[in-house]
Enzyme design. Structure first.
Site, PDB file in Angstrom:
ATOM      1  N   ASP A  29       3.583  -7.616 -13.939  1.00 52.25           N
ATOM      2  CA  ASP A  29       3.874  -6.184 -13.787  1.00 52.25           C
ATOM      3  C   ASP A  29       4.094  -5.586 -15.179  1.00 52.25           C
ATOM      4  O   ASP A  29       4.800  -6.155 -16.013  1.00 52.25           O
ATOM      5  CB  ASP A  29       5.127  -5.996 -12.922  1.00 52.25           C
ATOM      6  CG  ASP A  29       5.302  -4.557 -12.462  1.00 52.25           C
ATOM      7  OD1 ASP A  29       5.307  -4.321 -11.246  1.00 52.25           O
ATOM      8  OD2 ASP A  29       5.452  -3.660 -13.341  1.00 52.25           O
ATOM      9  N   ILE A  30       3.487  -4.442 -15.444  1.00 50.82           N
ATOM     10  CA  ILE A  30       3.534  -3.842 -16.779  1.00 50.82           C
ATOM     11  C   ILE A  30       4.897  -3.200 -17.088  1.00 50.82           C
ATOM     12  O   ILE A  30       5.232  -2.977 -18.247  1.00 50.82           O
ATOM     13  CB  ILE A  30       2.393  -2.790 -16.937  1.00 50.82           C
ATOM     14  CG1 ILE A  30       2.032  -2.591 -18.402  1.00 50.82           C
ATOM     15  CG2 ILE A  30       2.735  -1.483 -16.244  1.00 50.82           C
ATOM     16  CD1 ILE A  30       1.441  -3.785 -19.068  1.00 50.82           C
ATOM     17  N   GLU A  88       4.110   3.340  -4.911  1.00 56.05           N
ATOM     18  CA  GLU A  88       3.489   3.864  -6.129  1.00 56.05           C
ATOM     19  C   GLU A  88       1.985   3.604  -6.163  1.00 56.05           C
ATOM     20  O   GLU A  88       1.206   4.502  -6.478  1.00 56.05           O
ATOM     21  CB  GLU A  88       4.164   3.212  -7.345  1.00 56.05           C
ATOM     22  CG  GLU A  88       3.696   3.763  -8.686  1.00 56.05           C
ATOM     23  CD  GLU A  88       4.304   2.983  -9.855  1.00 56.05           C
ATOM     24  OE1 GLU A  88       3.646   2.900 -10.893  1.00 56.05           O
ATOM     25  OE2 GLU A  88       5.423   2.439  -9.715  1.00 56.05           O
ATOM     26  N   HIS A  93       0.522  -5.163  -2.787  1.00 54.18           N
ATOM     27  CA  HIS A  93       0.961  -6.062  -3.845  1.00 54.18           C
ATOM     28  C   HIS A  93       2.324  -6.639  -3.511  1.00 54.18           C
ATOM     29  O   HIS A  93       3.207  -5.936  -3.046  1.00 54.18           O
ATOM     30  CB  HIS A  93       0.997  -5.366  -5.214  1.00 54.18           C
ATOM     31  CG  HIS A  93       1.657  -4.023  -5.222  1.00 54.18           C
ATOM     32  ND1 HIS A  93       1.065  -2.893  -4.727  1.00 54.18           N
ATOM     33  CD2 HIS A  93       2.884  -3.646  -5.662  1.00 54.18           C
ATOM     34  CE1 HIS A  93       1.890  -1.865  -4.863  1.00 54.18           C
ATOM     35  NE2 HIS A  93       3.000  -2.301  -5.419  1.00 54.18           N
ATOM     36  N   HIS A  95       5.612  -8.235  -5.038  1.00 53.73           N
ATOM     37  CA  HIS A  95       6.397  -8.401  -6.265  1.00 53.73           C
ATOM     38  C   HIS A  95       7.098  -9.765  -6.196  1.00 53.73           C
ATOM     39  O   HIS A  95       7.820 -10.039  -5.231  1.00 53.73           O
ATOM     40  CB  HIS A  95       7.500  -7.337  -6.361  1.00 53.73           C
ATOM     41  CG  HIS A  95       7.034  -5.925  -6.532  1.00 53.73           C
ATOM     42  ND1 HIS A  95       6.924  -5.318  -7.768  1.00 53.73           N
ATOM     43  CD2 HIS A  95       6.674  -4.981  -5.627  1.00 53.73           C
ATOM     44  CE1 HIS A  95       6.520  -4.064  -7.618  1.00 53.73           C
ATOM     45  NE2 HIS A  95       6.366  -3.833  -6.321  1.00 53.73           N
TER      46      HIS A  95
HETATM   47  P1  5GP Z   1       5.246  -0.139  -5.920  1.00 53.73           P
HETATM   48  O1  5GP Z   1       3.927   0.506  -5.521  1.00 53.73           O
HETATM   49  O2  5GP Z   1       5.491  -1.424  -5.186  1.00 53.73           O
HETATM   50  O3  5GP Z   1       6.395   0.810  -5.823  1.00 53.73           O
HETATM   51  O4  5GP Z   1       5.160  -0.513  -7.463  1.00 53.73           O
HETATM   52  C1  5GP Z   1       3.968  -0.636  -8.171  1.00 53.73           C
HETATM   53  C2  5GP Z   1       4.182  -1.567  -9.347  1.00 53.73           C
HETATM   54  O5  5GP Z   1       2.960  -1.636 -10.071  1.00 53.73           O
HETATM   55  C3  5GP Z   1       5.262  -1.115 -10.332  1.00 53.73           C
HETATM   56  O6  5GP Z   1       6.215  -2.150 -10.500  1.00 53.73           O
HETATM   57  C4  5GP Z   1       4.494  -0.818 -11.622  1.00 53.73           C
HETATM   58  O7  5GP Z   1       5.191  -1.173 -12.784  1.00 53.73           O
HETATM   59  C5  5GP Z   1       3.229  -1.650 -11.446  1.00 53.73           C
HETATM   60  N1  5GP Z   1       2.075  -1.068 -12.117  1.00 53.73           N
HETATM   61  C6  5GP Z   1       1.625   0.212 -12.013  1.00 53.73           C
HETATM   62  N2  5GP Z   1       0.533   0.387 -12.762  1.00 53.73           N
HETATM   63  C7  5GP Z   1       0.279  -0.800 -13.357  1.00 53.73           C
HETATM   64  C8  5GP Z   1      -0.735  -1.246 -14.284  1.00 53.73           C
HETATM   65  O8  5GP Z   1      -1.635  -0.514 -14.688  1.00 53.73           O
HETATM   66  N3  5GP Z   1      -0.672  -2.546 -14.671  1.00 53.73           N
HETATM   67  C9  5GP Z   1       0.286  -3.405 -14.225  1.00 53.73           C
HETATM   68  N4  5GP Z   1       0.253  -4.667 -14.674  1.00 53.73           N
HETATM   69  N5  5GP Z   1       1.266  -3.021 -13.370  1.00 53.73           N
HETATM   70  C10 5GP Z   1       1.248  -1.731 -12.951  1.00 53.73           C
END
Ligand code: 5GP
Length: 130
Positions: A29-30, A88, A93, A95
């Protein structure tokens, strides 16, 4: 339009890759909650976890299990936590987060890492992936 994670799978967007097979892909995760925070995704783009077929869900969990074992071997932590949110990025995905405190799973406090640290973490976890 392809999701940001589909672009990561294709290499259009760079990532710190951990492992992949025909159907699943794991990368750091970035914006990590903790060092070693990893995302595991199905290569087939689907928005919600429970819209996956049972077979694909089981495959994602099996692949995540193997990645979690590799994280445990690499990162000192009390345990590896798992969370699926997806508010987001609309591409399923998982985690996987090395946990030492409840705050590590709360997506509030973030850890800033250099690209060298990301590379070292990805290489370490990848080496322990079986
Ligand atoms: P969620 O959708 O579960 O709320 O979180 C999405 C996750 O994807 C976040 O933890 C965010 O940091 C990660 N994320 C978003 N864009 C990117 C990206 O371009 N590269 C990577 N490696 N992680 C990403």
């Amino acid at each position: 339009m392809a999701s940001i994670f589909t672009k990561i799978i294709s290499g259009e967007i760079p990532s710190y890759k951990i492992a992949e097979d025909e159907n699943y892909f794991a990368f750091l995760d970035i914006n990590p909650n903790a060092k070693g925070h990893t995302l595991v995704i199905p290569k087939r783009e689907e928005n919600k976890l429970f819209d996956l077929s049972k077979e694909e869900y089981d495959g994602l969990m099996s692949f995540s299990y193997r990645v979690a074992k590799a994280i445990e071997k690499t990162i000192p932590c009390k345990r590896v936590g798992m969370s699926v949110i997806g508010l987001e990025v609309p591409h399923v995905h998982v985690h996987l987060i090395p946990l030492n405190a409840m705050s590590d799973i709360q997506f509030i406090e973030k850890v800033k890492l250099s690209s060298e640290e990301f590379v070292a973490l990805a290489e370490g976890i990848s080496t322990n992936f079986q």
